[in-house]
Each structure stands twice: as C-alpha cells, then as structure tokens.
Design an enzyme around this catalytic site. Structure first.
Site, PDB file in Angstrom:
ATOM      1  N   HIS A 130      57.195  26.315 -46.255  1.00  0.00           N
ATOM      2  CA  HIS A 130      58.429  25.429 -46.378  1.00  0.00           C
ATOM      3  C   HIS A 130      58.099  24.154 -45.748  1.00  0.00           C
ATOM      4  CE1 HIS A 130      62.348  24.288 -47.197  1.00  0.00           C
ATOM      5  NE2 HIS A 130      62.629  23.831 -46.227  1.00  0.00           N
ATOM      6  N   CYS A 131      58.217  22.904 -46.724  1.00  0.00           N
ATOM      7  CA  CYS A 131      57.970  21.712 -45.703  1.00  0.00           C
ATOM      8  C   CYS A 131      59.007  20.955 -45.482  1.00  0.00           C
ATOM      9  CB  CYS A 131      56.863  21.072 -47.042  1.00  0.00           C
ATOM     10  SG  CYS A 131      56.568  19.185 -46.425  1.00  0.00           S
ATOM     11  N   LEU A 132      59.293  20.775 -44.197  1.00  0.00           N
ATOM     12  CA  LEU A 132      60.479  20.029 -43.725  1.00  0.00           C
ATOM     13  C   LEU A 132      60.369  18.540 -44.047  1.00  0.00           C
ATOM     14  CD1 LEU A 132      61.016  21.962 -40.341  1.00  0.00           C
ATOM     15  CD2 LEU A 132      62.090  22.446 -42.359  1.00  0.00           C
ATOM     16  N   ASN A 154      61.881  18.779 -47.630  1.00  0.00           N
ATOM     17  CA  ASN A 154      62.985  19.842 -47.708  1.00  0.00           C
ATOM     18  C   ASN A 154      62.831  20.569 -48.777  1.00  0.00           C
ATOM     19  OD1 ASN A 154      65.294  21.201 -46.967  1.00  0.00           O
ATOM     20  ND2 ASN A 154      66.613  20.030 -48.270  1.00  0.00           N
TER      21      ASN A 154
END
Length: 253
Positions: A136-138, A141
C-alpha cells in the site's frame, strides 16, 4: 479434512473511515512536486534557456509531464481489486489451485468472504483484497498490485530521471554563474537542488528494491494461498519475470 484458517496480520492498522486524512499526504506530495518544478522552470531553467540552452527546458519538461501524469494516474488506478464474495460461501471448504505444477491451498478472507487466490492480500488501509499485492503506497494513497504495478515502476523511473535532470541542471547553472554575484536565480537554484538531492536518494533506493523484487519475484504474503511445496513457482527467471511484469496483458478485471 481440516478447515482452512483465516490469517489476520498482527497489529493491523485501523481502517480510516474518512478519505480526507489519508489524502493529505498524497496532496502534499503533488504540491511539493509542482512547487519545486515551478521554482526550477521560473529561475535556473529560464536563465539557461535565455542563454541558448533550450535542451534543459525540453528534457526536464518532458520528464515532469511523464512523472506528474504517472503520479495522478497511479492515485486513481485499479490495483487489481477482487470484489467481495457471497455471504453464503462456506469458509470451511478447501480449494486447491495449481501454479506451474505447485499446489496452493487457498485461504479464506473473512472480510471479503471468499477464498483468496495465490499472492492475494487484504489491504487493511483500503479494506479490499488485491491480486498480486505488492504494497500500500502512502505516497498516492492507493495499493500497488497486478493492474497498476507497471504504472508504479514507470513513476519511479520517470521521477528518478526527472530529479537527476533537476539536480544536474541546477548544479550546472551554479557553475555557469559562479563568477557572478549571488542573485535570486542562484538562491532559487540552491532551493531546488537541496530538496531534490534529499528526495532522490529514497526514490533510487525504492527503485532498486522493486528491481530486485521483480527479478526474484518476492514471496511476500505467500501465506495467503499457501504453497504445499517449499518452492516459488512464480519465479520464471529474471528475463521472463520482467517480461511477465511489464509486457504481458493484465487481462480483464
């Protein structure tokens, strides 16, 4: 026949009920990219263009467009969402799938109510199951999975090249104007070079990590769809791994 057990990651972060809070960091990243680029094009790049060095503006402009479009597209892309199953599905039924002559016992996802295919993971941030889940790429998002991984790689490559061009152009400008008194253009070139250098190092590191992951096909989350043999059937060799990741059609949703 033993029943399959659902896997719950330890210390699973809570699911955000509002889209606003997790969207602030991606919005900040986009504004940071626009701000640094605006200062660059308005000061050192403009000075070089006025003195006949138009190639810096053209190359950096192309890389900016590619990086920004990749960033925006990745933010709203489908990572490979597997939609929720039926509540009538029996979690005690076991399913066996085979990948390259390797058997996988499909694990039950209690949140999505279906048996997960191999390499599928339930993202606790998005509350969805993603096929070929990477992370999950912050920064955007959004999850990175089967359907948008190549866009993620494109973003890393284009952003890395863009930052290198910004840094090289700013340093070249400072070298060309070192005999001149300190001006606003020189101060802005320094203001661009410093944050670009700070951002370039983690981007290169992340690109290297992803390159190694694709070359060897990481077995992250292999417990979801657990292999009955101790081998990695997804590793087809470095060249084939890159071909399957970048060039193969992703298929219908």
């Amino acid at each position: 026949m033993a029943s399959s057990q659902s896997i719950t990651p330890p210390n699973e972060p809570p699911i955000e009920s509002s889209w606003l809070k997790p969207s602030l960091f991606p919005a900040f990243n986009a504004m940071l990219l626009i701000t640094i680029s605006g200062i660059f094009f308005a000061f050192p790049c403009r000075w070089l263009a006025q003195n006949g060095q138009w190639e810096f503006a053209v190359v950096s402009g192309l890389f900016f467009i590619l990086s920004f479009c990749s960033l925006i597209f990745l933010n709203g892309s489908d990572p490979g969402i597997l939609h929720k199953g039926s509540l009538e599905e029996d979690p005690n039924i076991q399913y066996i799938a085979r990948v390259n002559n390797t058997a996988f016992r499909l694990q039950w996802c209690s949140k999505c109510s279906f048996h997960c295919p191999p390499r599928t993971h339930h993202c606790p941030f998005c509350n969805i199951c993603v096929e070929d889940f990477d992370h999950h790429c912050l920064w955007v998002n959004n999850c990175v999975g089967q359907r948008n991984f190549r866009v993620f790689v494109l973003l890393l490559v284009s952003l890395c090249l863009y930052l290198v061009v910004l840094l090289a152009t700013s340093v070249l400008f400072l070298i060309r104007t070192r005999h001149m008194a300190l001006s606003l253009d020189s101060a802005m070139a320094i203001a661009v070079a410093v944050p670009v250098l700070v951002l370039l190092l983690p981007v290169i590191l992340l690109l290297m990590i992803q390159a190694v992951s694709v070359s060897k096909v990481s077995e992250k989350y292999k417990g979801v769809g657990k292999s009955l043999q101790n081998n990695n059937p997804f590793d087809q060799g470095c060249a084939n791994n890159w071909y399957l990741t970048i060039c193969m059609p992703v298929g219908p949703k």
